[in-house]
Design a protein around this motif. Structure first.
Motif, mmCIF file in Angstrom:
data_model
loop_
_atom_site.group_PDB
_atom_site.id
_atom_site.type_symbol
_atom_site.label_atom_id
_atom_site.label_comp_id
_atom_site.label_asym_id
_atom_site.label_seq_id
_atom_site.Cartn_x
_atom_site.Cartn_y
_atom_site.Cartn_z
ATOM 1 N N ALA A 148 1.316 -5.450 0.331
ATOM 2 C CA ALA A 148 0.022 -6.004 0.025
ATOM 3 C C ALA A 148 0.520 -7.389 -0.810
ATOM 4 C CB ALA A 148 -0.350 -5.240 -1.305
ATOM 5 N N SER A 149 -0.348 -8.400 -0.641
ATOM 6 C CA SER A 149 -0.316 -9.585 -1.119
ATOM 7 C C SER A 149 -1.557 -10.074 -1.791
ATOM 8 C CB SER A 149 0.277 -10.660 -0.196
ATOM 9 O OG SER A 149 -0.835 -10.701 0.903
ATOM 10 N N PHE A 187 -1.974 -3.619 -7.565
ATOM 11 C CA PHE A 187 -2.950 -2.448 -7.439
ATOM 12 C C PHE A 187 -2.584 -1.425 -8.507
ATOM 13 C CE2 PHE A 187 -5.592 -3.852 -4.154
ATOM 14 C CZ PHE A 187 -4.629 -4.372 -3.163
ATOM 15 N N SER A 188 -1.812 -1.880 -9.806
ATOM 16 C CA SER A 188 -1.819 -1.016 -10.638
ATOM 17 C C SER A 188 -3.001 -0.406 -11.143
ATOM 18 C CB SER A 188 -1.225 -1.870 -11.981
ATOM 19 O OG SER A 188 -0.806 -1.137 -13.085
ATOM 20 N N GLY A 189 -2.973 0.948 -11.427
ATOM 21 C CA GLY A 189 -4.252 1.590 -11.523
ATOM 22 C C GLY A 189 -5.232 1.844 -10.789
ATOM 23 N N ASP A 190 -4.956 1.454 -9.551
ATOM 24 C CA ASP A 190 -5.875 1.684 -8.351
ATOM 25 C C ASP A 190 -5.157 2.635 -7.461
ATOM 26 O OD1 ASP A 190 -6.985 -1.835 -8.077
ATOM 27 O OD2 ASP A 190 -8.213 -0.095 -8.740
ATOM 28 N N TYR A 191 -6.197 3.095 -6.654
ATOM 29 C CA TYR A 191 -5.680 4.124 -5.555
ATOM 30 C C TYR A 191 -5.328 3.119 -4.420
ATOM 31 C CZ TYR A 191 -7.568 8.458 -7.232
ATOM 32 O OH TYR A 191 -7.820 9.503 -8.102
ATOM 33 N N VAL A 192 -4.313 3.775 -3.469
ATOM 34 C CA VAL A 192 -3.900 2.908 -2.459
ATOM 35 C C VAL A 192 -3.876 4.173 -1.281
ATOM 36 C CG1 VAL A 192 -2.584 0.989 -3.076
ATOM 37 C CG2 VAL A 192 -1.383 3.018 -2.803
ATOM 38 N N GLY A 193 -4.191 4.056 -0.162
ATOM 39 C CA GLY A 193 -4.111 5.150 0.754
ATOM 40 C C GLY A 193 -4.000 4.995 2.186
ATOM 41 N N ILE A 229 -2.912 8.014 -3.160
ATOM 42 C CA ILE A 229 -2.011 8.000 -4.396
ATOM 43 C C ILE A 229 -2.572 6.907 -5.403
ATOM 44 C CG2 ILE A 229 -0.246 6.387 -3.385
ATOM 45 C CD1 ILE A 229 1.686 8.410 -4.636
ATOM 46 N N LEU A 230 -2.533 7.401 -6.586
ATOM 47 C CA LEU A 230 -2.665 6.360 -7.734
ATOM 48 C C LEU A 230 -1.522 5.518 -7.805
ATOM 49 C CD1 LEU A 230 -4.794 8.139 -10.623
ATOM 50 C CD2 LEU A 230 -5.180 6.163 -9.554
ATOM 51 N N ALA A 257 -5.212 1.209 3.223
ATOM 52 C CA ALA A 257 -6.393 0.834 2.371
ATOM 53 C C ALA A 257 -5.976 0.790 0.896
ATOM 54 C CB ALA A 257 -7.608 1.735 2.526
ATOM 55 N N ALA A 258 -6.714 -0.037 0.071
ATOM 56 C CA ALA A 258 -6.436 -0.197 -1.403
ATOM 57 C C ALA A 258 -7.780 -0.312 -2.312
ATOM 58 C CB ALA A 258 -5.394 -1.212 -1.698
#
Length: 119
Positions: free
Chosen positions: A24-25, A29-35, A51-52, A97-98
């Motif tokens: 990611a750039s 995504f601290s606190g966000d979901y990524v998947g 995952i969070l 995805a994020a």
């Protein structure tokens, strides 16, 4: 500008392993979901794992539970999908995805990477 760039796809025999990476750039995504999602030909795009970023708490689709592992590296701002015991039915384009919104929409998507599992 936020970008998600996947890598690590390829051709593997059934029973083999692959690790997908999503760099990611543009933001963290601290606190966000990524998947990770996947889409096989003629089928809908399905959630594989998420995952969070900070708290963890991974979720896996039943079809991959026990075989796939999602993880992230804060220093590299990268999320991974370790895929073991691959099956031909895992063949698909895999997307990173994020940024999951409260309405269930994912804000950012990668371009996808092909995973093909031969029998």
């Amino acid at each position: 500008q936020v970008q998600l760039v996947e890598s690590g796809g390829g051709l593997v025999q059934a029973g083999g392993s692959l690790t997908l990476s999503c760099a990611a750039s543009g933001r963290t995504f601290s606190g966000d979901y990524v998947g990770w999602f996947r889409q096989a030909p003629g089928k809908e795009r399905d959630l594989v794992a998420r995952i969070l970023w900070t708290a963890g708490n991974p979720y896996y689709a039943d079809s991959v539970k026990g075989r796939f592992t999602i993880s992230r590296d804060n220093a590299k701002n990268t999320v991974y999908l370790q895929m073991n015991s691959l099956k031909p039915e895992d063949t698909a384009v895999y997307y990173c995805a994020a940024g999951l919104s409260g309405l269930g929409q994912w804000r950012y998507w990668g371009q996808g990477t092909q995973v093909t599992v031969s029998s």
